[in-house]
Scaffold this motif. Structure first.
Motif, PDB file in Angstrom:
ATOM      1  N   THR A 156      -8.481 -58.443  24.815  1.00  0.00           N
ATOM      2  CA  THR A 156      -7.321 -57.551  24.692  1.00  0.00           C
ATOM      3  C   THR A 156      -7.665 -56.294  25.492  1.00  0.00           C
ATOM      4  OG1 THR A 156      -8.104 -56.264  22.827  1.00  0.00           O
ATOM      5  CG2 THR A 156      -6.994 -58.345  22.307  1.00  0.00           C
TER       6      THR A 156
ATOM      7  N   ASP B 106       9.574 -62.786  33.155  1.00  0.00           N
ATOM      8  CA  ASP B 106       8.949 -61.958  32.119  1.00  0.00           C
ATOM      9  C   ASP B 106       8.172 -60.804  32.749  1.00  0.00           C
ATOM     10  OD1 ASP B 106       9.801 -63.134  29.738  1.00  0.00           O
ATOM     11  OD2 ASP B 106       8.253 -64.682  29.809  1.00  0.00           O
TER      12      ASP B 106
ATOM     13  N   TYR C  93      -2.200 -52.488  30.195  1.00  0.00           N
ATOM     14  CA  TYR C  93      -1.449 -53.540  29.475  1.00  0.00           C
ATOM     15  C   TYR C  93      -1.794 -54.890  30.084  1.00  0.00           C
ATOM     16  CZ  TYR C  93       1.448 -50.053  27.199  1.00  0.00           C
ATOM     17  OH  TYR C  93       1.880 -49.003  26.422  1.00  0.00           O
TER      18      TYR C  93
ATOM     19  N   PRO D  33       1.604 -64.866  25.900  1.00  0.00           N
ATOM     20  CA  PRO D  33       0.704 -64.859  24.737  1.00  0.00           C
ATOM     21  C   PRO D  33      -0.162 -66.109  24.605  1.00  0.00           C
ATOM     22  CG  PRO D  33       2.978 -64.376  24.103  1.00  0.00           C
ATOM     23  CD  PRO D  33       3.017 -64.781  25.532  1.00  0.00           C
TER      24      PRO D  33
ATOM     25  N   ARG E   3      -4.982 -61.758  26.059  1.00  0.00           N
ATOM     26  CA  ARG E   3      -3.800 -61.688  25.182  1.00  0.00           C
ATOM     27  C   ARG E   3      -3.057 -60.389  25.465  1.00  0.00           C
ATOM     28  NH1 ARG E   3      -1.853 -63.126  20.542  1.00  0.00           N
ATOM     29  NH2 ARG E   3      -1.795 -61.019  19.704  1.00  0.00           N
TER      30      ARG E   3
ATOM     31  N   ALA F  26      -1.899 -58.017  23.896  1.00  0.00           N
ATOM     32  CA  ALA F  26      -1.850 -57.414  22.553  1.00  0.00           C
ATOM     33  C   ALA F  26      -0.938 -56.185  22.524  1.00  0.00           C
ATOM     34  CB  ALA F  26      -3.264 -57.055  22.112  1.00  0.00           C
TER      35      ALA F  26
ATOM     36  N   LEU G 189       1.537 -55.171  24.567  1.00  0.00           N
ATOM     37  CA  LEU G 189       2.970 -55.440  24.794  1.00  0.00           C
ATOM     38  C   LEU G 189       3.607 -55.995  23.527  1.00  0.00           C
ATOM     39  CD1 LEU G 189       2.994 -56.954  28.385  1.00  0.00           C
ATOM     40  CD2 LEU G 189       4.381 -55.025  27.611  1.00  0.00           C
ATOM     41  N   LEU G 190       2.887 -56.907  22.860  1.00  0.00           N
ATOM     42  CA  LEU G 190       3.436 -57.508  21.633  1.00  0.00           C
ATOM     43  C   LEU G 190       3.568 -56.459  20.537  1.00  0.00           C
ATOM     44  CD1 LEU G 190       1.529 -60.931  21.659  1.00  0.00           C
ATOM     45  CD2 LEU G 190       3.906 -60.505  22.321  1.00  0.00           C
ATOM     46  N   GLU G 191       2.521 -55.622  20.395  1.00  0.00           N
ATOM     47  CA  GLU G 191       2.570 -54.556  19.374  1.00  0.00           C
ATOM     48  C   GLU G 191       3.750 -53.621  19.610  1.00  0.00           C
ATOM     49  OE1 GLU G 191      -1.117 -52.404  19.677  1.00  0.00           O
ATOM     50  OE2 GLU G 191      -2.179 -54.175  18.926  1.00  0.00           O
TER      51      GLU G 191
ATOM     52  N   THR H  83       9.325 -58.812  24.086  1.00  0.00           N
ATOM     53  CA  THR H  83       9.484 -60.233  23.765  1.00  0.00           C
ATOM     54  C   THR H  83       9.414 -61.059  25.050  1.00  0.00           C
ATOM     55  OG1 THR H  83      11.065 -59.486  22.123  1.00  0.00           O
ATOM     56  CG2 THR H  83      10.952 -61.853  22.485  1.00  0.00           C
ATOM     57  N   PHE H  84       8.522 -62.041  25.067  1.00  0.00           N
ATOM     58  CA  PHE H  84       8.430 -62.942  26.222  1.00  0.00           C
ATOM     59  C   PHE H  84       9.491 -64.026  26.098  1.00  0.00           C
ATOM     60  CE2 PHE H  84       4.316 -60.953  26.277  1.00  0.00           C
ATOM     61  CZ  PHE H  84       3.953 -60.920  27.614  1.00  0.00           C
TER      62      PHE H  84
ATOM     63  N   ASP I  79       7.001 -68.276  26.558  1.00  0.00           N
ATOM     64  CA  ASP I  79       5.653 -68.157  26.012  1.00  0.00           C
ATOM     65  C   ASP I  79       4.938 -69.498  25.991  1.00  0.00           C
ATOM     66  OD1 ASP I  79       7.214 -69.130  24.022  1.00  0.00           O
ATOM     67  OD2 ASP I  79       6.936 -67.423  22.657  1.00  0.00           O
TER      68      ASP I  79
END
Ligand code: NAP
Length: 301
Positions: free
Chosen positions: A127, A204, A222, A227, A274, A276, A278-280, A284-285, A288
């Motif tokens: 990450t 994406d 980033y 993911p 990962r 991490a 962007l997801l936090e 949204t991908f 995926d």
């Protein structure tokens, strides 16, 4: 918004220009060949040969810095290393020198980097909190590129560093090179095929760069990859399936090392990265799952 791009004529830059033009932004691309800019990036995009061609009174809201000679095109001889370095680090230094001269400065610099920043990570999950694992030329290049871009912070800019995975697109980049061998039935895993491949669908990738540009609290590195990274062996299988061809012929590691020298580390190593942050932060991908990304693009390959 007025957005200035370097590398705007490249694969990622062209897609960004298309998106931002359709949203009504004003775009300027700093290029070695500014005459080609409207054709490659879209009518209405201004090409410039020198940053000084932007008048001091012309407000610039954002800079996106993607320029760089292609890293995997040929072996890393001393002169090639010099070009890879100068086209990223020296060019970014020129960008900083220009930013320094401006009274009106943009709010944000989004600058390129790659998951190769970590070097070959083996099985370790990576990450943005992970340090580089095993330094090689590609990771040193990314580390220096990020450190140079980061200096824009002292000039008052928000700096976002995009650690890009392999960008999957139907009109250039990695997949275009694999198309022919795979269509001829000559595709297959590289080496033992166990190395991890962080990938991202171009749609994406463009969306996440736009997300990071717009989000005024985004800064720092980033991981820009889907993911679910896959091993090289699984990637070859999925591409074979998308192109309706077998993908069973392995390319021996020794052959790659003999032919490509240190460049082979890029193909035989990998990163289990990962996204991490962007997801936090709520990105949204759309793609995926690798097979759905490849199936989406296979018609255009
Ligand atoms: N695509 C990927 O899978 C991927 C993955 C990880 C990282 N990245 C990085 O992200 C950036 C953008 O990727 P991309 O795929 O869009 O790149 P690209 O298609 O290879 O385009 C890069 C742009 O950089 C400029 N450039 C090329 N050689 C140069 C040189 N010797 N000196 C100065 N500028 C030069 C060119 O612009 P002009 O001809 O207009 O000057 C070119 O359009 C690159 O730096 C790349 O290393 C890409």
């Amino acid at each position: 918004m007025h957005i200035v791009l370097t590398g705007g004529t490249g694969l990622i830059g062209r897609h960004l220009c298309r998106r931002w033009l359709s949203q009504g932004h004003r775009l300027t691309v700093w290029s070695r060949d500014p005459a080609q800019v409207p054709r490659r990036c879209g009518e209405g995009v201004r090409g410039i040969a020198r940053l000084e061609d932007i008048a001091p009174s012309d407000q610039v809201d954002a800079v996106v810095n993607l320029a760089g000679a292609p890293i995997a095109d040929r072996p890393w001889t001393a002169s090639r290393r010099h070009l890879l370095w100068a086209s990223r680090i020296t060019l970014t230094e020129q960008l900083l020198a220009w930013l320094e001269t401006r009274e009106q400065r943009p709010e944000v610099l989004v600058s390129g980097s790659a998951v190769g920043w970590y070097g070959d990570g083996g099985e370790r999950e990576l990450t943005e909190a992970s340090p580089p694992v095993k330094e090689d030329f590609a990771s040193q290049l990314c580390i220096a590129w990020e450190e140079t871009a980061q200096r824009a912070q002292a000039l008052g800019l928000r700096v976002v560093l995009v650690r890009t995975g392999l960008v999957l697109a139907g009109d250039g980049g990695f997949l275009s090179r694999l198309r022919l061998p795979f269509k001829l039935g000559l595709g297959g895993p590289l080496g033992d095929g166990r190395q991890w491949m962080p990938w991202v669908h171009i749609e994406d990738h463009i969306a996440l760069i736009d997300f990071l540009l717009q989000r005024t609290d985004a800064s720092g590195p980033y991981n820009a990859c889907a993911p679910e990274p896959v091993r090289n062996r699984a990637f070859a299988k999925a591409l074979g399936r998308a192109l309706h061809r077998p993908a069973i012929l392995p390319v021996p590691a020794l052959l790659l090392k003999a032919g490509l020298g240190e460049l082979s580390t890029l193909l035989l190593g990998g990163q289990r990265a990962r996204p991490a942050r962007l997801l936090e932060e709520g990105f949204t991908f759309r793609f995926d799952d690798l097979q759905s990304a490849l199936d989406d693009l296979s018609e255009r390959l």
